[in-house]
Design a protein around this motif. Structure first.
Motif, PDB file in Angstrom:
ATOM      1  N   THR A  25     -13.126   6.112   2.308  1.00 42.92           N
ATOM      2  CA  THR A  25     -11.944   5.277   2.556  1.00 42.92           C
ATOM      3  C   THR A  25     -12.222   3.771   2.491  1.00 42.92           C
ATOM      4  O   THR A  25     -11.301   3.011   2.160  1.00 42.92           O
ATOM      5  CB  THR A  25     -11.304   5.620   3.925  1.00 42.92           C
ATOM      6  OG1 THR A  25     -12.307   5.611   4.944  1.00 42.92           O
ATOM      7  CG2 THR A  25     -10.636   6.970   3.865  1.00 42.92           C
ATOM      8  N   PRO A  26     -13.447   3.284   2.769  1.00 36.10           N
ATOM      9  CA  PRO A  26     -13.668   1.841   2.564  1.00 36.10           C
ATOM     10  C   PRO A  26     -13.506   1.391   1.113  1.00 36.10           C
ATOM     11  O   PRO A  26     -13.387   0.192   0.854  1.00 36.10           O
ATOM     12  CB  PRO A  26     -15.125   1.645   3.031  1.00 36.10           C
ATOM     13  CG  PRO A  26     -15.351   2.736   4.020  1.00 36.10           C
ATOM     14  CD  PRO A  26     -14.596   3.900   3.461  1.00 36.10           C
ATOM     15  N   GLY A  27     -13.475   2.337   0.181  1.00 37.72           N
ATOM     16  CA  GLY A  27     -13.310   1.968  -1.224  1.00 37.72           C
ATOM     17  C   GLY A  27     -11.879   1.949  -1.705  1.00 37.72           C
ATOM     18  O   GLY A  27     -11.627   1.706  -2.893  1.00 37.72           O
ATOM     19  N   LEU A  28     -10.928   2.182  -0.805  1.00 37.74           N
ATOM     20  CA  LEU A  28      -9.529   2.248  -1.226  1.00 37.74           C
ATOM     21  C   LEU A  28      -8.978   0.896  -1.674  1.00 37.74           C
ATOM     22  O   LEU A  28      -7.976   0.837  -2.378  1.00 37.74           O
ATOM     23  CB  LEU A  28      -8.657   2.797  -0.091  1.00 37.74           C
ATOM     24  CG  LEU A  28      -8.975   4.222   0.386  1.00 37.74           C
ATOM     25  CD1 LEU A  28      -7.988   4.650   1.457  1.00 37.74           C
ATOM     26  CD2 LEU A  28      -8.953   5.201  -0.783  1.00 37.74           C
ATOM     27  N   GLY A  93      -3.136   3.631  -3.184  1.00 40.64           N
ATOM     28  CA  GLY A  93      -2.472   4.929  -3.059  1.00 40.64           C
ATOM     29  C   GLY A  93      -3.061   5.963  -4.006  1.00 40.64           C
ATOM     30  O   GLY A  93      -3.255   7.130  -3.635  1.00 40.64           O
ATOM     31  N   TYR A  94      -3.352   5.542  -5.221  1.00 44.30           N
ATOM     32  CA  TYR A  94      -3.953   6.447  -6.200  1.00 44.30           C
ATOM     33  C   TYR A  94      -5.360   6.856  -5.751  1.00 44.30           C
ATOM     34  O   TYR A  94      -5.758   8.013  -5.894  1.00 44.30           O
ATOM     35  CB  TYR A  94      -4.033   5.770  -7.567  1.00 44.30           C
ATOM     36  CG  TYR A  94      -2.695   5.431  -8.181  1.00 44.30           C
ATOM     37  CD1 TYR A  94      -2.139   6.227  -9.175  1.00 44.30           C
ATOM     38  CD2 TYR A  94      -1.978   4.309  -7.778  1.00 44.30           C
ATOM     39  CE1 TYR A  94      -0.912   5.915  -9.754  1.00 44.30           C
ATOM     40  CE2 TYR A  94      -0.760   3.977  -8.345  1.00 44.30           C
ATOM     41  CZ  TYR A  94      -0.223   4.789  -9.333  1.00 44.30           C
ATOM     42  OH  TYR A  94       0.993   4.476  -9.904  1.00 44.30           O
ATOM     43  N   LYS A  95      -6.110   5.884  -5.232  1.00 43.17           N
ATOM     44  CA  LYS A  95      -7.470   6.185  -4.787  1.00 43.17           C
ATOM     45  C   LYS A  95      -7.472   7.093  -3.560  1.00 43.17           C
ATOM     46  O   LYS A  95      -8.356   7.942  -3.401  1.00 43.17           O
ATOM     47  CB  LYS A  95      -8.217   4.880  -4.499  1.00 43.17           C
ATOM     48  CG  LYS A  95      -8.501   4.053  -5.757  1.00 43.17           C
ATOM     49  CD  LYS A  95      -9.155   2.726  -5.409  1.00 43.17           C
ATOM     50  CE  LYS A  95      -9.369   1.890  -6.664  1.00 43.17           C
ATOM     51  NZ  LYS A  95     -10.422   2.458  -7.533  1.00 43.17           N
ATOM     52  N   LEU A  96      -6.483   6.918  -2.691  1.00 40.54           N
ATOM     53  CA  LEU A  96      -6.393   7.777  -1.516  1.00 40.54           C
ATOM     54  C   LEU A  96      -6.216   9.236  -1.933  1.00 40.54           C
ATOM     55  O   LEU A  96      -6.832  10.135  -1.338  1.00 40.54           O
ATOM     56  CB  LEU A  96      -5.224   7.342  -0.634  1.00 40.54           C
ATOM     57  CG  LEU A  96      -4.967   8.209   0.608  1.00 40.54           C
ATOM     58  CD1 LEU A  96      -6.192   8.238   1.521  1.00 40.54           C
ATOM     59  CD2 LEU A  96      -3.738   7.716   1.368  1.00 40.54           C
TER      60      LEU A  96
END
Length: 628
Positions: A25-28, A93-96
């Motif tokens: 999640t730190p990469g979102l 949102g896409y990365k999540l």
């Protein structure tokens, strides 16, 4: 769960989910990268605002319209469209979704390993000082999930096609193994085999990687199941089925696939098929090194600096890599009974690369191609370590596994943090791979983005300097030149003529890669939107590309539209539209050919429509289409 309490199942599941969410999640907060731009940012078809039937239908078919009639990956494109309805083009949102898919896949991997391990571990492998099979399965799933190499599969948005495909491939493998184990006990399993088929259909909606599912299952038979069943009839079915299937597969590969793809030199790559296959003897060992020692500078994301192998000794590492891979294959066969988990792991690693390291003319390397193949490495290493038994103490075994997991999680978290910042990621990629023109262009773009388009900003000068550096790297494509031309045009800066000359010279001598075409069409889109680019130079650049080989129908149609609206070349436009129609027909895509002519008529370009239709009529096509 084979003796595992429901409470423990929940605890392990929660632990795996927390681990995945915690490190990714730190990469979102990152950005869209590379293929994300064409698949999402520039793809108007998936940028829907509602959920109307027409919008969803357009999104479903948005993967490569006009590319010879090939429509694929509809469920993946639909998922991007749904993302857009919820958050527009906000990458987070896409990365999540990518992180959540990976979390689900981690649980599926755990369930799959829980089925596999009891049947491949030697008697006594769960004694004191070793991890139990189910706990070992959880540890292996965790290692697979948080290996730093997985960051570019999870946070690189377009890779959702692969990860969601594998969601159903893994589910299919789980159902297949359950079914076959049931058949070995004499139980009925048709419902589970039906689930395998359904999983395959859904996987195909995300990516064609699903064709590897039978090979993964074959490896299970060879190293785990032995083609056995309680019923002699069912046992004979599987043995004959796989024997005939393997034979047909080999014949299709040798007589259809290889002749179709084999070429001595590709117009859009700087290598032929033989050179590509030789290069994979270096690439696969490189992947193994990245998996086993995933340090930051060993994972550069871009691999455009790789020089193809021109022979077994050019470079020498080609031969050494081939010997290493041969050793792995031979050892897997020789140890298949003593260490079946090792054999299965080696087999799954190679199966995972059976498409991307084969004759299909894809790019030479990408680390995210290891998404599932990485599990094979984890399995092989776990088999060699034998469950890890330091000092004969269960406590020490757990401590060692825990420490290694913590280090791995820390490395993955560090890489995720880098991916969460566009500038930091670009700087890291250039540092890890200074010869990558793609990494250079990403860094230049980040400088430009942060300059806010102000000519007074020092970051603008840094962007220009980095673009110039990237454009002059060995074997650099035209993306750096493209960026320079757009900046020079926007701010009215001198120097565009020299950049155009360099760009056109590159087009004359370099392979016309998809990236080159993307950069060239990026210039075209900017010109159409009003950027003051040199029409004569832009036209010459496209003509050079078209003279070197056939491109996709959509490329000719877009170029024809530009020639009519901006370059003032109606005769050349007629030829370009005709090429779009004829190539579509040759590829069996009559729908796109009709669409080109229809749009020309609607826009009032009757001369171009008549010429394109006359060329089609001469070849006996579109006879039902008549123009006044």
């Amino acid at each position: 769960m084979g003796g595992v309490s429901g409470r423990r199942v929940w605890l392990v599941s929660i632990a795996l989910l927390v681990a995945v969410l915690g490190v990714y999640t730190p990469g979102l907060g990152g950005i869209f990268l590379f293929d994300d731009i064409e698949a999402i940012v520039n793809n108007r078809a998936i940028q829907v605002e509602g959920l109307s039937g027409d919008e969803l239908r357009r999104a479903l078919l948005s993967f490569g319209p006009g590319n010879g009639g090939w429509q694929a990956r509809p469920l993946a494109m639909l998922s991007f469209a749904l993302n857009h309805t919820l958050g527009g083009l906000d990458p987070s949102g896409y990365k999540l979704v990518g992180v959540l898919v990976h979390a689900v896949n981690t649980l599926l991997i755990w369930r799959l390993l829980c089925l596999v391990l009891p049947h491949v571990l030697q008697p006594g492998d769960d004694r004191a000082g070793r991890l139990s099979p189910h706990l070992l399965a959880a540890v292996m799933a965790a290692f697979w999930a948080i290996n730093p190499q997985q960051v570019s599969s999870v946070l690189y948005v377009v890779q959702r096609m692969e990860t969601l495909c594998y969601t159903f491939v893994i589910l299919g493998l789980w159902a297949y193994l359950r079914a076959r184990l049931a058949q070995q006990q004499g139980a009925r399993a048709w419902h589970l085999l039906f689930l395998v088929a359904v999983s395959g259909v859904f996987a195909l909606g995300f990516k064609e990687t699903v064709v590897l599912l039978p090979l993964y299952a074959l490896a299970l038979e060879i190293f785990v199941l032995g083609f056995s069943a309680a019923s002699p009839r069912i046992q004979a079915f599987w043995r004959w089925g796989y024997g005939v299937g393997a034979g047909v597969g080999v014949l299709l590969f040798a007589l259809v696939i290889v002749p179709h793809y084999w070429v001595d030199e590709l117009v859009y790559r700087d290598f032929g098929t033989a050179e590509r296959l030789l290069t994979q003897l270096r690439v696969l060992p490189m992947y193994l090194g990245q998996i086993l020692l995933p340090l930051p500078n060993s994972l550069p994301f871009y691999y455009d600096q790789i020089i193809p192998s021109r022979g077994w000794l050019e470079p020498l590492t080609t031969l050494w890599g081939g010997l290493l891979l041969l050793t792995l294959l031979v050892s897997a066969v020789l140890l298949r009974k003593r260490l079946p988990l090792y054999g299965l792991g080696v087999a799954w690693f190679f199966v995972g690369h059976a498409l991307t390291s084969n004759v299909v003319p894809l790019e030479l390397a990408f680390e995210h191609r290891n998404y599932f193949a990485l599990l094979g490495v984890v399995m092989a290493v776990a088999a060699v370590l034998g469950g890890l038994r330091p000092l004969g103490s269960p406590v020490m075994a757990h401590l060692v596994w825990g420490c290694v997991l913590i280090v791995t999680a820390g490395l993955c978290l560090m890489r995720s943090l880098v991916w969460g910042d566009g500038l930091l990621l670009a700087e890291q990629n250039v540092h890890a791979n200074p010869l990558s023109a793609r990494a250079s262009m990403d860094l230049a773009y980040q400088y430009y983005r942060r300059s806010a388009g102000s000519i007074d900003s020092p970051l603008l000068g840094m962007a220009v300097t980095e673009m110039e550096r990237g454009a002059t790297l060995p074997n650099a494509g035209i993306t750096g030149d493209q960026g320079l031309l757009l900046i020079y045009a926007k701010f009215g800066l001198p120097g565009a003529d020299a950049v155009w000359d360099r760009l056109i010279n590159k087009l004359k001598v370099q392979a016309i890669s998809p990236e080159t075409l993307g950069a060239l069409h990026g210039l075209l889109r900017n010109r159409i939107s009003g950027v003051a680019l040199d029409d004569r130079c832009l036209t010459d650049a496209f003509l050079v590309v078209f003279e070197r080989g056939e491109m996709l129908p959509v490329h000719y149609a877009q170029f024809g539209d530009y020639l009519l609206r901006h370059a003032g070349e109606p005769d050349q436009a007629s030829k370009s539209f005709a090429n779009a129609v004829l190539l579509s027909l040759a590829a069996g895509d009559e729908t796109y050919a009709r669409q080109v002519i229809t749009i020309l008529v609607e826009d009032g370009h009757m001369e171009q429509a008549r010429y394109a239709l006359s060329q089609a009529h001469q070849r006996g096509a579109l006879k039902d289409v008549l123009l006044k």
